[in-house]
Design a protein around this motif. Structure first.
Motif, PDB file in Angstrom:
ATOM      1  N   LYS A   1      12.805  30.682 -35.747  1.00  0.00           N
ATOM      2  CA  LYS A   1      12.929  29.799 -34.581  1.00  0.00           C
ATOM      3  C   LYS A   1      14.299  29.963 -33.917  1.00  0.00           C
ATOM      4  O   LYS A   1      14.401  29.920 -32.679  1.00  0.00           O
ATOM      5  N   MET A   2      15.329  30.130 -34.738  1.00  0.00           N
ATOM      6  CA  MET A   2      16.661  30.361 -34.175  1.00  0.00           C
ATOM      7  C   MET A   2      16.688  31.639 -33.353  1.00  0.00           C
ATOM      8  O   MET A   2      17.356  31.721 -32.313  1.00  0.00           O
ATOM      9  N   GLY A   3      15.947  32.656 -33.820  1.00  0.00           N
ATOM     10  CA  GLY A   3      15.872  33.900 -33.056  1.00  0.00           C
ATOM     11  C   GLY A   3      15.185  33.711 -31.718  1.00  0.00           C
ATOM     12  O   GLY A   3      15.527  34.355 -30.727  1.00  0.00           O
TER      13      GLY A   3
ATOM     14  N   LYS B   1       4.070  37.810 -41.922  1.00  0.00           N
ATOM     15  CA  LYS B   1       3.038  36.814 -41.615  1.00  0.00           C
ATOM     16  C   LYS B   1       3.668  35.562 -41.022  1.00  0.00           C
ATOM     17  O   LYS B   1       3.129  34.973 -40.065  1.00  0.00           O
ATOM     18  N   ILE B   2       4.807  35.144 -41.565  1.00  0.00           N
ATOM     19  CA  ILE B   2       5.504  33.977 -41.026  1.00  0.00           C
ATOM     20  C   ILE B   2       5.915  34.232 -39.585  1.00  0.00           C
ATOM     21  O   ILE B   2       5.772  33.366 -38.706  1.00  0.00           O
ATOM     22  N   ARG B   3       6.415  35.454 -39.305  1.00  0.00           N
ATOM     23  CA  ARG B   3       6.840  35.787 -37.952  1.00  0.00           C
ATOM     24  C   ARG B   3       5.657  35.776 -36.979  1.00  0.00           C
ATOM     25  O   ARG B   3       5.776  35.277 -35.852  1.00  0.00           O
ATOM     26  N   LYS B   4       4.508  36.287 -37.413  1.00  0.00           N
ATOM     27  CA  LYS B   4       3.323  36.285 -36.542  1.00  0.00           C
ATOM     28  C   LYS B   4       2.866  34.862 -36.251  1.00  0.00           C
ATOM     29  O   LYS B   4       2.485  34.535 -35.118  1.00  0.00           O
ATOM     30  N   ASP B   5       2.897  34.017 -37.273  1.00  0.00           N
ATOM     31  CA  ASP B   5       2.479  32.625 -37.067  1.00  0.00           C
ATOM     32  C   ASP B   5       3.407  31.922 -36.086  1.00  0.00           C
ATOM     33  O   ASP B   5       2.945  31.159 -35.221  1.00  0.00           O
ATOM     34  N   ILE B   6       4.710  32.174 -36.198  1.00  0.00           N
ATOM     35  CA  ILE B   6       5.662  31.519 -35.292  1.00  0.00           C
ATOM     36  C   ILE B   6       5.512  32.064 -33.874  1.00  0.00           C
ATOM     37  O   ILE B   6       5.588  31.313 -32.896  1.00  0.00           O
TER      38      ILE B   6
END
Length: 267
Positions: A57-59, A218-223
């Protein structure tokens, strides 16, 4: 109190485990690390996952945050700095970003009594202090185990940077070295039994970080999918509150001298 309520029970547990491992207190310490880390594994993985989500999220709000940080450095007055700090807090709040990065202290608080109990047990127990594991006397400091602990936690810190946005890597590099250096100095001054605990714990931390790195895509895709539905909210700059000028006190007027008029009439 530490000896009665922490060291003694730990001594009994380690003696019982050592009997299971043919009198090896070194394997008993490793078993304790395994049990503690196994209990903490779900909590630590959950916290590392939350931390990874916060990093992603910071990114996403990186451009806005970079602009705010530039204006914060260029601020000249306290009012401007306060307004920009308020703007940064609003940016975090509106986009669901935690100021602490999603990192909690519960695993550390749980492990602190274990550190104290193990340290006191090895220090005050004659059997434990004189035990030898793989040629290392567990009651004396071991530079070798201190170096191994340092390398293990340094490797864990380096693995945690993999896949992290470049803007955040610069900030995390300092933290990556801080924890291993602290563990190095503690292990060099403490007994080898505690150094063994740190070393095996560092290996478990590496495994936890590798698990998170496997789930990071997977976390990045979900975000990213979430951000497409709900794009990052843009925060408008806050105008600094200008201090109101202090009004100058009005000088009191001199009262009229009534006696002077009476004297004039008499003349």
């Amino acid at each position: 109190m530490v000896y009665d309520y922490l060291a003694k029970p730990t001594q009994h547990i380690m003696e019982w485990l050592a009997n299971l491992f043919n009198g090896s207190y070194g394997w008993a310490i490793i078993a304790i690390v395994f049990i503690v880390r196994l209990i903490l594994l779900p909590i630590m993985i959950s916290q590392m996952r939350k931390s990874t989500i916060q990093q992603e999220k910071m990114g996403m709000v990186g451009p806005q945050l970079s602009d705010i940080q530039k204006r914060q450095k260029a601020a000249k007055t306290a009012e401007e700095r306060a307004a920009i700090s308020q703007e940064m807090m609003t940016l975090y709040r509106e986009n669901g970003i935690s100021m602490t990065g999603g990192i909690g202290c519960l695993p550390l608080l749980i492990q602190l009594p274990v550190f104290g109990a193990l340290y006191a047990a090895i220090r005050y127990s004659p059997d434990l202090s004189s035990a030898v594991f793989m040629g290392i006397k567990l009651g004396d400091p071991s530079i070798l185990l201190a170096i191994f602990s340092f390398i293990a936690y340094l490797a864990q810190g380096w693995l945690s940077l993999i896949g992290m946005p470049e803007s955040q890597k610069k900030q995390m590099r300092v933290a990556m070295f801080t924890s291993p250096v602290m563990i190095l100095f503690i292990s060099m001054s403490a007994s080898a039994g505690l150094g063994l605990y740190f070393f095996i714990g560092g290996l478990f931390a590496i495994i936890q970080t590798l698990i998170i790195n496997l789930y990071r895509p997977k976390i990045r895709k979900d975000i990213e999918a979430e951000m497409k539905k709900n794009p990052p909210k843009v925060v408008t700059p806050v105008e600094p509150v200008k201090p109101q000028p202090i009004a100058k006190p009005i000088a009191p007027t001199k009262p009229l001298n009534r006696n002077a008029g009476k004297q004039h009439k008499r003349k």
